[in-house]
Design an enzyme around this catalytic site. Structure first.
Site, PDB file in Angstrom:
ATOM      1  N   CYS A 101      -2.853   0.166  -0.889  1.00 17.83           N
ATOM      2  CA  CYS A 101      -2.498  -1.254  -0.792  1.00 17.83           C
ATOM      3  C   CYS A 101      -2.076  -1.734  -2.170  1.00 17.83           C
ATOM      4  CB  CYS A 101      -3.702  -2.056  -0.287  1.00 17.83           C
ATOM      5  SG  CYS A 101      -3.381  -3.824  -0.124  1.00 17.83           S
ATOM      6  N   LEU A 102      -1.006  -2.520  -2.227  1.00 18.94           N
ATOM      7  CA  LEU A 102      -0.544  -3.040  -3.509  1.00 18.94           C
ATOM      8  C   LEU A 102      -1.577  -3.949  -4.159  1.00 18.94           C
ATOM      9  CD1 LEU A 102       3.164  -3.788  -2.538  1.00 18.94           C
ATOM     10  CD2 LEU A 102       2.349  -1.928  -3.999  1.00 18.94           C
ATOM     11  N   HIS A 143      -2.647  -2.958   9.169  1.00 16.49           N
ATOM     12  CA  HIS A 143      -2.961  -3.158   7.741  1.00 16.49           C
ATOM     13  C   HIS A 143      -2.404  -4.495   7.253  1.00 16.49           C
ATOM     14  CE1 HIS A 143      -3.337  -1.680   3.433  1.00 16.49           C
ATOM     15  NE2 HIS A 143      -2.578  -2.758   3.328  1.00 16.49           N
ATOM     16  N   GLU A 144      -1.128  -4.743   7.543  1.00 14.03           N
ATOM     17  CA  GLU A 144      -0.500  -5.966   7.021  1.00 14.03           C
ATOM     18  C   GLU A 144      -1.108  -7.209   7.645  1.00 14.03           C
ATOM     19  OE1 GLU A 144       1.145  -5.874   4.393  1.00 14.03           O
ATOM     20  OE2 GLU A 144       1.335  -3.702   4.404  1.00 14.03           O
ATOM     21  N   HIS A 147      -4.306  -8.615   6.250  1.00 15.58           N
ATOM     22  CA  HIS A 147      -4.229  -9.504   5.083  1.00 15.58           C
ATOM     23  C   HIS A 147      -4.257 -10.970   5.512  1.00 15.58           C
ATOM     24  CE1 HIS A 147      -3.673  -6.717   1.750  1.00 15.58           C
ATOM     25  NE2 HIS A 147      -2.771  -6.047   2.424  1.00 15.58           N
TER      26      HIS A 147
HETATM   27 NI    NI Z   1      -2.139  -4.119   1.755  1.00 14.75          NI
END
Ligand code: NI
Length: 179
Positions: A101-102, A143-144, A147
């Site tokens: 993850c960034l 995943h996205e 957030h």
């Molecule tokens: Ni992420």
């Protein structure tokens, strides 16, 4: 082109439940999408969510807007801008795979996700999106969208023996690359 700063784990803004988008097809919304795309491209990410740049809205981008040289063998996920998403698991099947993850730079973890999902939402023009997907596509969406509910992938992990530094776990991946 505006590449925005990406918030890192520990910032409380990553733990908020994001607000629904209420106005579609606005200049501000299209500018936000452009900034997210620019930021994702600059970071070579596989996806990015608005909360990761500090914007408290239910908006994620993911998929292959152009060929990602880091993942030549990965199945292609259609380039998608998704607003106000819902995710429904189809069946009980799960599968685990490595994620980065960034907002969690330098680390990878093995994360269980639903294998098959249906997801819905809207594009920036307010047109409906409704897809049934599996595998890597399903993983990226989960995943996205996490957030947007204030969840980072380590919060989904069950086995912390499968969590570590990318350079140690995957020395073939160049240092400094994260997704
Ligand atoms: Ni992420």
């Amino acid at each position: 082109m505006t590449v925005r700063d990406i918030l890192k784990m520990g910032d409380p803004r990553l733990l908020r439940v994001a607000q629904a988008v209420t106005e579609f097809d606005s200049d501000a919304l299209h500018l936000l999408v452009t900034d997210l795309l620019d930021t994702m491209r600059a970071a070579n990410g596989a996806g990015l969510a608005a909360p990761q740049i500090g914007v408290d809205l239910q908006l994620v981008i993911f998929g292959s807007f152009e060929r990602n040289p880091r993942y030549p063998d990965r199945p292609v996920v259609p380039p998608t801008v998704l607003l106000n998403p819902t995710i429904t698991p189809l069946g009980d099947a799960e599968e685990s795979d490595w994620e980065g993850c960034l907002s969690v730079p330098g680390l990878r973890g093995l994360v269980p996700r639903w294998s098959h999902i249906r997801y819905t939402g809207f594009d920036p023009f307010g047109d409906a999106i409704d897809r049934t997907v599996d595998g890597f596509h399903a993983r990226v969406v989960q995943h996205e969208c996490d957030h947007l509910w204030g969840k980072l992938y380590p919060m989904r992990m069950r086995d912390f023996s499968q969590f570590g530094y990318t350079e140690v776990l995957f020395p073939e991946i160049a240092a400094g690359e994260d997704d």
